[in-house]
Design an enzyme around this catalytic site. Structure first.
Site, short mmCIF file in Angstrom:
data_model
loop_
_atom_site.label_atom_id
_atom_site.label_comp_id
_atom_site.label_asym_id
_atom_site.label_seq_id
_atom_site.Cartn_x
_atom_site.Cartn_y
_atom_site.Cartn_z
N SER A 119 0.84 -1.20 0.00
CA SER A 119 0.00 0.00 0.00
C SER A 119 0.87 1.24 0.00
CB SER A 119 -0.91 0.02 1.23
OG SER A 119 -1.50 1.30 1.35
N HIS A 145 -1.23 -1.28 -4.22
CA HIS A 145 -2.50 -0.90 -3.61
C HIS A 145 -2.54 0.62 -3.41
CE1 HIS A 145 -6.03 -1.81 -1.03
NE2 HIS A 145 -5.59 -0.86 -0.24
N ASP A 192 -4.74 3.75 -2.03
CA ASP A 192 -5.85 4.13 -1.15
C ASP A 192 -6.35 5.52 -1.48
OD1 ASP A 192 -6.09 1.86 0.72
OD2 ASP A 192 -4.02 2.36 1.21
N MET A 207 -8.90 8.38 -0.55
CA MET A 207 -9.74 8.82 0.58
C MET A 207 -10.22 10.24 0.34
SD MET A 207 -7.50 7.47 3.80
CE MET A 207 -6.62 5.89 3.76
N HIS A 252 -8.31 1.17 -3.99
CA HIS A 252 -9.22 0.98 -2.85
C HIS A 252 -9.89 2.33 -2.59
CE1 HIS A 252 -9.59 0.00 1.76
NE2 HIS A 252 -10.75 0.14 1.16
N MET A 262 -12.03 4.66 -0.71
CA MET A 262 -12.70 4.95 0.56
C MET A 262 -13.34 6.32 0.42
SD MET A 262 -9.72 3.40 2.98
CE MET A 262 -8.57 3.45 1.60
N MET A 289 -11.88 -5.58 5.52
CA MET A 289 -11.01 -4.67 6.27
C MET A 289 -10.71 -5.27 7.64
SD MET A 289 -10.30 -2.05 4.36
CE MET A 289 -9.39 -1.17 5.63
N GLY A 303 -8.96 4.26 6.91
CA GLY A 303 -8.61 5.67 7.07
C GLY A 303 -7.14 5.93 7.28
N PHE A 304 -6.46 5.01 7.95
CA PHE A 304 -5.05 5.26 8.28
C PHE A 304 -4.24 3.98 8.21
CE2 PHE A 304 -7.73 8.33 10.37
CZ PHE A 304 -7.13 9.54 10.01
N GLY A 305 -2.96 4.14 7.86
CA GLY A 305 -2.03 3.02 7.92
C GLY A 305 -1.51 2.86 9.34
N GLY A 306 -0.84 1.75 9.58
CA GLY A 306 -0.15 1.55 10.84
C GLY A 306 -1.02 1.21 12.04
N ASP A 312 -6.92 -6.21 4.44
CA ASP A 312 -6.24 -4.91 4.43
C ASP A 312 -6.32 -4.30 5.82
OD1 ASP A 312 -5.22 -2.41 3.84
OD2 ASP A 312 -6.90 -1.80 2.56
N GLY A 313 -5.13 -4.04 6.39
CA GLY A 313 -5.05 -3.37 7.69
C GLY A 313 -4.32 -4.21 8.71
N GLY A 347 0.97 -2.10 4.13
CA GLY A 347 1.54 -0.76 4.00
C GLY A 347 2.80 -0.62 4.82
C1 DX5 Z 1 -6.24 1.84 5.56
C2 DX5 Z 1 -5.84 1.47 4.16
C3 DX5 Z 1 -4.76 0.48 4.09
C4 DX5 Z 1 -3.47 0.91 4.74
C5 DX5 Z 1 -2.93 -0.31 5.43
O1 DX5 Z 1 -7.49 2.41 5.58
O2 DX5 Z 1 -6.95 0.91 3.46
O3 DX5 Z 1 -4.52 0.04 2.77
O4 DX5 Z 1 -2.50 1.40 3.87
O5 DX5 Z 1 -1.80 0.06 6.14
P1 DX5 Z 1 -1.10 -0.97 7.15
O6 DX5 Z 1 -0.68 -2.16 6.35
O7 DX5 Z 1 0.05 -0.18 7.69
O8 DX5 Z 1 -2.11 -1.33 8.20
ZN ZN Z 2 -6.48 -0.03 1.50
#
Ligand code: DX5
Ligand code: ZN
Length: 227
Positions: free
Chosen positions: A7, A30, A32, A34, A63, A65, A134, A139-142, A172-173, A194
């Protein structure tokens, strides 16, 4: 074989072409999207996807969102996406939308937030090429992986088997070395990562490592027998 989709949310947005190059050997990239309405974060839109599609050979896994995917998803196919995922919570007419995405030449995929069950959508599955479960709130990575999503992954895999469908199951996530095996055992075969990829010293090596773990975990899984 497991597919690993890095991602770019965790990549350097000022160097996207280089960041795609850094994960050469990945199955998909991937992306994202948003809109700060469907999720409380804002990333990128159609012009960036157009440029990225020109800059890399890796196919793009979008993806979305966003609100109103019925209006926007077809534009992402035209921008060069190979796969477009819309959130069913936001789609006004998911069957019509999936058909439109496919008719324009991309794979059509439906995403479910953690609180959305798969069962009401059983009859829609033949219209799709992939389902995205999901494993964090979008909404956020990490963020930390939500273990409580494992039963939903399992039930989705059971529905795919029940209807004998060629449907990919993406998670994903929070997917990382410590969580990917549980996802694969439960039935996932496409893995978005990601921070686990772009946070690693060698992103391409992280992709190979994740793929190895997923393949090993899936080898003995009931759903992969005969795959
Ligand atoms: C979150 C995104 C993911 C995100 C995953 O809403 O859809 O694709 O990049 O990040 P990680 O792998 O760090 O959880
Ligand atoms: Zn995603």
């Amino acid at each position: 074989m497991a597919q690993i989709n890095p991602s770019i949310l965790s990549a350097d947005f000022a160097r996207l072409a280089d960041e795609a190059e850094a994960v050469r050997g990945s199955d998909w990239l991937h992306v994202d999207v948003m809109d700060n309405h469907f999720v409380p974060n804002l990333t990128l839109g159609v012009p960036v996807v157009e440029s990225l599609a020109r800059a890399t050979d890796i196919p793009l896994d979008l993806h979305l969102m966003i609100e109103d995917p019925d209006r926007w998803a077809p534009q992402y196919v035209e921008a060069g996406a190979g796969s477009v995922t819309f959130h069913v919570e936001a789609a006004a007419a998911p069957v019509r939308l999936a058909r439109e995405i496919r008719a324009k030449g991309a794979r059509a995929s439906m995403a479910l937030k953690p609180g959305t069950p798969i069962e009401p959508y059983e009859d829609l599955l033949p219209e799709l090429d992939m389902v995205l479960i999901m494993t964090v709130e979008p909404g956020f990575g990490g963020q930390a992986f939500l273990d409580i999503m494992l039963p939903k992954i399992r039930r989705t895999r059971e529905l795919i088997a029940k209807h004998d469908l060629e449907l990919w199951l993406q998670v994903d996530g929070g997917v990382a070395a410590g969580t990917i095996e549980r996802c694969a055992e439960a039935g996932a075969d496409v893995f978005v990562a990601g921070s686990a990829v772009y946070g690693a010293e060698d992103p391409a090596e992280a992709v190979r490592n994740l793929r190895g773990l997923a393949d090993k975990a899936a080898a003995d899984a009931w759903w992969a027998c005969g795959h």
